[in-house]
Design a protein around this motif. Structure first.
Motif, PDB file in Angstrom:
ATOM      1  N   CYS A 172     -17.635  41.906  42.576  1.00 34.14           N
ATOM      2  CA  CYS A 172     -16.223  42.113  42.913  1.00 34.14           C
ATOM      3  C   CYS A 172     -15.487  42.615  41.677  1.00 34.14           C
ATOM      4  CB  CYS A 172     -15.610  40.798  43.400  1.00 34.14           C
ATOM      5  SG  CYS A 172     -13.827  40.888  43.665  1.00 34.14           S
TER       6      CYS A 172
ATOM      7  N   HIS B 243     -13.256  40.074  39.776  1.00 37.59           N
ATOM      8  CA  HIS B 243     -13.745  38.767  39.331  1.00 37.59           C
ATOM      9  C   HIS B 243     -13.400  38.426  37.874  1.00 37.59           C
ATOM     10  CE1 HIS B 243     -17.528  40.617  37.584  1.00 37.59           C
ATOM     11  NE2 HIS B 243     -17.341  39.646  36.736  1.00 37.59           N
TER      12      HIS B 243
ATOM     13  N   CYS C  66     -19.494  36.220  43.097  1.00 39.34           N
ATOM     14  CA  CYS C  66     -18.487  37.261  42.886  1.00 39.34           C
ATOM     15  C   CYS C  66     -18.903  38.224  41.774  1.00 39.34           C
ATOM     16  CB  CYS C  66     -17.140  36.642  42.538  1.00 39.34           C
ATOM     17  SG  CYS C  66     -16.555  35.437  43.758  1.00 39.34           S
TER      18      CYS C  66
ATOM     19  N   CYS D  17     -12.962  39.843  49.968  1.00 36.08           N
ATOM     20  CA  CYS D  17     -13.210  38.663  49.141  1.00 36.08           C
ATOM     21  C   CYS D  17     -14.269  37.813  49.819  1.00 36.08           C
ATOM     22  CB  CYS D  17     -11.909  37.862  48.965  1.00 36.08           C
ATOM     23  SG  CYS D  17     -12.126  36.298  48.087  1.00 36.08           S
TER      24      CYS D  17
END
Length: 348
Positions: A298, A301, A311, A333
């Motif tokens: 992500c 993160h 993540c 998410c």
């Protein structure tokens, strides 16, 4: 899936800018300004694209208008509901010019977007002249006068130059120019961010009035969520070239599903909170990720207080987290369905 209620459908839009270095001018990387963005703008609604500077929201708006060329992706445009959608990315320049009359753009800075050497009549009347849409003497003046009245300005001002007007008046002139050819779709790129707060409210009210009068559809690019709350029906939150949350404005303000949205909302000014206590501001650590060298997993993160090992390793998909019977609400998410995030009460 084709939706005749939508004016614009963006599918998997990408815009990458090459990084060129060295004497041989070699491409050594790519700035992924817009990366796999998909959304639609329904007829008569306002969809706001929000996020910090550099998130790709302005680039997205300009790609849709083909002011800059997208790298890949599909942009379907439907000026009216009765005709087939037009694929904008495949149009030749002559074809694109014909379609662009159905689109308008309002720029951020009213001081630089108006040519100081042209009168207001020349600025607003330029689309008519360029496309040879006025033939009779006096017709241009009548059209410009009508447009000035529509943005609540005196038509007698049309012989003046931009320097004679305030920032708010200049933005009204810019709005009149965008509306000259009566387009159904307008991209408003931070249209009030360069104006005083008192003038911002007037311009936002004008945009809403014009939308009601002319059945306009807006893509509203902004970073100020207080402005977005007032003007938009739906919100798309962008971070490092991707949409991280997309849904109804009131739902997102009250119940955000992405930690980045929660942080943005914590900066929205409120007179008082429900329990009388001051709402805590969430200050994000670190800088916005570099779109040329993005983190693994992500992208958010490194700045997220809720981040876990997953993540850092897995890029989360954009999924619909709405319950059955509710309006779609998308979030990017891993923990969107389990986190309880703080929002603010939308004004409605």
């Amino acid at each position: 899936m084709t939706n005749h209620d939508s004016v614009i459908e963006v599918k998997e839009l990408h815009k990458h800018f090459p990084i060129i270095r060295g004497f041989m001018r070699r491409v050594v990387g790519q700035v992924k300004a817009v990366d796999n963005v998909s959304f639609e703008v329904k007829r008569g609604e306002t969809l706001a694209l929000v996020g910090e500077s550099g998130c790709g929201k302005t680039t997205t708006g300009r790609c849709i208008l083909r002011a800059i060329e997208p790298s890949t992706g599909s942009i379907l445009f439907r000026p009216n509901g009765s005709e087939p959608a037009i694929e904008l990315t495949t149009l030749a320049k002559d074809e694109l010019r014909q379609i662009q009359r159905h689109m308008g753009m309002i720029f951020q800075d009213p001081y630089s977007s108006l040519n100081p050497r042209m009168t207001i009549m020349e600025i607003i009347g330029e689309p008519f002249v360029n496309r040879k849409l006025v033939t009779k003497k006096g017709e241009l003046e009548e059209r410009v006068a009508e447009l000035l009245r529509s943005v609540r300005l005196d038509p007698s001002y049309m012989r003046r130059y931009p320097h004679a007007f305030s920032g708010g008046q200049r933005q009204r002139i810019a709005i009149a120019r965008a509306l000259a050819l009566n387009p159904p779709f307008i991209v408003a790129d931070e249209p009030v961010s360069a104006l005083d707060v008192s003038v911002q409210a007037q311009i936002l009210s004008l945009l809403k009035e014009l939308q009601s009068e002319r059945n306009l559809t807006y893509l509203f690019v902004a970073h100020n969520l207080a402005v977005v709350e007032y003007v938009s029906d739906r919100v798309a939150v962008m971070y490092v070239g991707q949409i991280v949350e997309l849904g109804n404005t009131q739902t997102i303000f009250a119940q955000p599903k992405h930690p980045y949205t929660e942080a943005l909302l914590s900066a929205v000014p409120v007179i008082h909170s429900e329990n009388g206590h001051q709402r805590e501001r969430i200050v994000l650590t670190g800088d916005v990720a570099d779109p040329a060298n993005r983190p693994s997993g992500c992208f958010f993160h490194p700045r997220c207080t809720y981040a876990q090992d997953r993540c850092r390793q897995e890029d989360p998909p954009l999924i619909n987290v709405a319950k059955a019977g509710e309006q779609p609400h998308f979030a990017r998410c891993h923990f969107a369905e389990t986190l309880t995030l703080k929002g603010v009460a939308a004004a409605g």
